[in-house]
Motif scaffolding. Sequence first.
Motif, PDB file in Angstrom:
ATOM      1  N   GLN A 122      -3.738  12.711  -1.123  1.00 51.99           N
ATOM      2  CA  GLN A 122      -4.597  12.704  -2.310  1.00 51.99           C
ATOM      3  C   GLN A 122      -5.229  11.352  -2.615  1.00 51.99           C
ATOM      4  OE1 GLN A 122      -5.173  15.730  -3.957  1.00 51.99           O
ATOM      5  NE2 GLN A 122      -4.047  16.444  -2.140  1.00 51.99           N
ATOM      6  N   PHE A 123      -4.476  10.278  -2.504  1.00 51.70           N
ATOM      7  CA  PHE A 123      -5.031   8.972  -2.855  1.00 51.70           C
ATOM      8  C   PHE A 123      -4.238   7.857  -2.188  1.00 51.70           C
ATOM      9  CE2 PHE A 123      -2.211  10.350  -6.341  1.00 51.70           C
ATOM     10  CZ  PHE A 123      -1.261   9.335  -6.336  1.00 51.70           C
ATOM     11  N   LEU A 124      -4.903   6.718  -2.056  1.00 48.34           N
ATOM     12  CA  LEU A 124      -4.283   5.486  -1.567  1.00 48.34           C
ATOM     13  C   LEU A 124      -4.260   4.470  -2.695  1.00 48.34           C
ATOM     14  CD1 LEU A 124      -6.223   5.250   1.816  1.00 48.34           C
ATOM     15  CD2 LEU A 124      -3.762   5.681   1.606  1.00 48.34           C
ATOM     16  N   VAL A 125      -3.233   3.643  -2.722  1.00 51.05           N
ATOM     17  CA  VAL A 125      -3.126   2.568  -3.709  1.00 51.05           C
ATOM     18  C   VAL A 125      -2.776   1.284  -2.991  1.00 51.05           C
ATOM     19  CG1 VAL A 125      -2.046   1.763  -5.826  1.00 51.05           C
ATOM     20  CG2 VAL A 125      -2.249   4.224  -5.402  1.00 51.05           C
ATOM     21  N   LEU A 126      -3.554   0.245  -3.247  1.00 47.42           N
ATOM     22  CA  LEU A 126      -3.228  -1.103  -2.795  1.00 47.42           C
ATOM     23  C   LEU A 126      -3.065  -1.956  -4.051  1.00 47.42           C
ATOM     24  CD1 LEU A 126      -5.653   0.125  -0.811  1.00 47.42           C
ATOM     25  CD2 LEU A 126      -5.240  -2.012   0.402  1.00 47.42           C
ATOM     26  N   ALA A 127      -2.010  -2.751  -4.111  1.00 42.30           N
ATOM     27  CA  ALA A 127      -1.783  -3.540  -5.319  1.00 42.30           C
ATOM     28  C   ALA A 127      -0.968  -4.780  -4.998  1.00 42.30           C
ATOM     29  CB  ALA A 127      -1.068  -2.708  -6.385  1.00 42.30           C
ATOM     30  N   ARG A 180      -2.588   9.060  10.251  1.00 38.65           N
ATOM     31  CA  ARG A 180      -3.632  10.077  10.276  1.00 38.65           C
ATOM     32  C   ARG A 180      -3.555  10.893   8.994  1.00 38.65           C
ATOM     33  NH1 ARG A 180      -8.342  11.216  13.254  1.00 38.65           N
ATOM     34  NH2 ARG A 180      -8.744  13.455  13.166  1.00 38.65           N
ATOM     35  N   LEU A 181      -4.650  10.954   8.249  1.00 39.48           N
ATOM     36  CA  LEU A 181      -4.660  11.672   6.985  1.00 39.48           C
ATOM     37  C   LEU A 181      -4.667  13.185   7.201  1.00 39.48           C
ATOM     38  CD1 LEU A 181      -7.288   9.516   5.046  1.00 39.48           C
ATOM     39  CD2 LEU A 181      -4.814   9.546   4.677  1.00 39.48           C
ATOM     40  N   THR A 182      -4.108  13.889   6.212  1.00 43.33           N
ATOM     41  CA  THR A 182      -4.122  15.350   6.208  1.00 43.33           C
ATOM     42  C   THR A 182      -4.720  15.837   4.892  1.00 43.33           C
ATOM     43  OG1 THR A 182      -1.954  15.651   5.162  1.00 43.33           O
ATOM     44  CG2 THR A 182      -1.989  15.292   7.566  1.00 43.33           C
ATOM     45  N   ILE A 183      -4.917  17.130   4.789  1.00 39.65           N
ATOM     46  CA  ILE A 183      -5.492  17.709   3.580  1.00 39.65           C
ATOM     47  C   ILE A 183      -4.567  17.532   2.379  1.00 39.65           C
ATOM     48  CG2 ILE A 183      -4.530  20.009   3.946  1.00 39.65           C
ATOM     49  CD1 ILE A 183      -8.053  19.117   2.590  1.00 39.65           C
ATOM     50  N   GLU A 184      -3.279  17.324   2.627  1.00 37.13           N
ATOM     51  CA  GLU A 184      -2.334  17.138   1.518  1.00 37.13           C
ATOM     52  C   GLU A 184      -2.425  15.742   0.894  1.00 37.13           C
ATOM     53  OE1 GLU A 184      -1.346  18.434   4.466  1.00 37.13           O
ATOM     54  OE2 GLU A 184      -1.220  20.531   3.780  1.00 37.13           O
ATOM     55  N   GLN A 208       5.403   5.013   1.030  1.00 36.38           N
ATOM     56  CA  GLN A 208       5.096   3.592   1.184  1.00 36.38           C
ATOM     57  C   GLN A 208       4.577   3.344   2.592  1.00 36.38           C
ATOM     58  OE1 GLN A 208       7.840   0.865  -0.648  1.00 36.38           O
ATOM     59  NE2 GLN A 208       7.390  -0.774   0.830  1.00 36.38           N
ATOM     60  N   LEU A 209       3.402   2.722   2.678  1.00 33.25           N
ATOM     61  CA  LEU A 209       2.735   2.511   3.955  1.00 33.25           C
ATOM     62  C   LEU A 209       3.002   1.138   4.553  1.00 33.25           C
ATOM     63  CD1 LEU A 209      -0.764   4.067   3.117  1.00 33.25           C
ATOM     64  CD2 LEU A 209       1.178   5.164   4.275  1.00 33.25           C
ATOM     65  N   THR A 210       3.526   0.226   3.773  1.00 34.72           N
ATOM     66  CA  THR A 210       3.778  -1.141   4.238  1.00 34.72           C
ATOM     67  C   THR A 210       5.199  -1.564   3.891  1.00 34.72           C
ATOM     68  OG1 THR A 210       2.892  -2.063   2.172  1.00 34.72           O
ATOM     69  CG2 THR A 210       1.355  -1.824   4.027  1.00 34.72           C
ATOM     70  N   ALA A 226       0.849  -1.187   0.000  1.00 33.58           N
ATOM     71  CA  ALA A 226       0.000   0.000   0.000  1.00 33.58           C
ATOM     72  C   ALA A 226       0.884   1.237   0.000  1.00 33.58           C
ATOM     73  CB  ALA A 226      -0.919   0.015   1.218  1.00 33.58           C
ATOM     74  N   ILE A 227       0.491   2.235  -0.795  1.00 39.22           N
ATOM     75  CA  ILE A 227       1.203   3.510  -0.810  1.00 39.22           C
ATOM     76  C   ILE A 227       0.196   4.648  -0.713  1.00 39.22           C
ATOM     77  CG2 ILE A 227       3.075   2.555  -2.219  1.00 39.22           C
ATOM     78  CD1 ILE A 227       1.996   4.288  -4.556  1.00 39.22           C
ATOM     79  N   LEU A 228       0.704   5.810  -0.372  1.00 39.89           N
ATOM     80  CA  LEU A 228      -0.092   7.032  -0.281  1.00 39.89           C
ATOM     81  C   LEU A 228       0.499   8.073  -1.211  1.00 39.89           C
ATOM     82  CD1 LEU A 228      -2.185   8.890   1.289  1.00 39.89           C
ATOM     83  CD2 LEU A 228      -0.266   9.434   2.824  1.00 39.89           C
TER      84      LEU A 228
END
Length: 338
Positions: free
Chosen positions: A252-257, A246-250, A175-177, A160-162
Motif C-alpha cells: 500500500q505505501f512506503l515510508v522513509l523517515a 518486488r512489489l505486489t498488489i497487497e 521493515q525494509l532496512t 524505510a518501511i512498507l
Amino acid sequence: MGMCISAPSPKIQKTNESGENVIIIENTTNTSHNILVSVFSQQGTNEVNQDSALIYKEFGKGGGQFFGVFDGHGENGHKVSRMVIDRLPKLLLEQEGYRELVSTYLPNEWRRECVSAFKVMDRELKLQKDFDCSCSGTTAVTILKQDQDLLIANLGDSRAILGTLSENGELKAVQLTVDQKPDLPQEAERIRKCGGRTMPNKDEPDVHRVWSATAEYMSLAMTRSFGDFYLKDYGVIAIPQITHRRLTIEDQFLVLATDGVWDILSNEEVSSIIWSVENKEEAAQTVVEAAAVAWKRDYPTWRVDDITVVCLFLQDTEKATILTTEEETLSKLYQPHL
C-alpha cells in the motif's frame, strides 16, 4: 514545512523555511508516472533543521522514481545533507544502469553502480573546501522505484518501511532496512578490527556509539554515514546496505523517515497513523506531529530532534481494511509507554 506531490509538472522545487532542505524534481508532463507522495520536515530544538529529503519523480530514461531522506549531524550536518541531496542523484545518473533504467531488474549492475555512486559522493565531501565535515555527516536511506522493483540503499539509522496487507486483509508493517548501530555484531566487529571502540556515552547508557582508539571528544551513534571523516579510519564506512523487493498488489505505501520518528514511534504505530489518515496529502505531517508529541510526552526535558517523513502511496484503490480510526491511533500514541 509540508508538501504533497500528486500531479507532474516540468520544474524543480526547493521547499522549506529556508528553501533548501527538501528538493522535489518533476521534469516531465507524462501522466503515466503520476504518483502521490507526501513529505513533511519539521525542525527540532536545534538552530537549523539538519534533515533533508529528495523526491525525484522521473529518474532516468525509463521513468523510475527516486526518493530519499538524510539526517545530518555535527556542526555542519545540514551542509552535508544539503550537498548530498544535490549531488547524489546526479552521481547515480552518471552510471549507465541508472541513466537508462530499463524495465528489467538488473541486480548486480544496479547494486554495483549504487555503491560506486555512494563512494564518489563521500569522496567529493572529503575533497570540497567549503566546510569541514571531519566531525559532521549525514545518514541516507534511498529507494529507487522502477515499475514494481524497489532498490533500497541504506547508510546509517534512518529507516524505510512498507505498509502491506496480509492474507486476511489486515495492515502490517515490513521493515525494509536495518538500523546500522554500533551494537550490531557485524558492525561492531568491523569497528574493532579497524581499531575503533563501541560503547555508550555515560550520559546515554542505552545508546552505543563509535569512538576512535583514544580520543573522547567525538563519537557517532551509527556505523555508516557520509562524512564523519575523523572516524573513517576506525571502521565507519560510506558503503550502503542494498536490498531488493518486488512489489505486489497487497503493498500500500512506503515510508522513509529519519530517526526522529523511529526513536519514539514503532513501525506499527507509523503504519497505523498513515493508514488512518483520510487525506493522504497530510500523511507525512500527521506522522511528524505524532512523533513530536510523543517526544515531548516521554522526554519533556530532552531536546527534540529534527523529524522528516516521506510517504509514497502505491495504490489508487480505496482502503479495504482500517485497523483503527485516527483518533484511536493517536490516543494510543499519546499514552505513556509502560
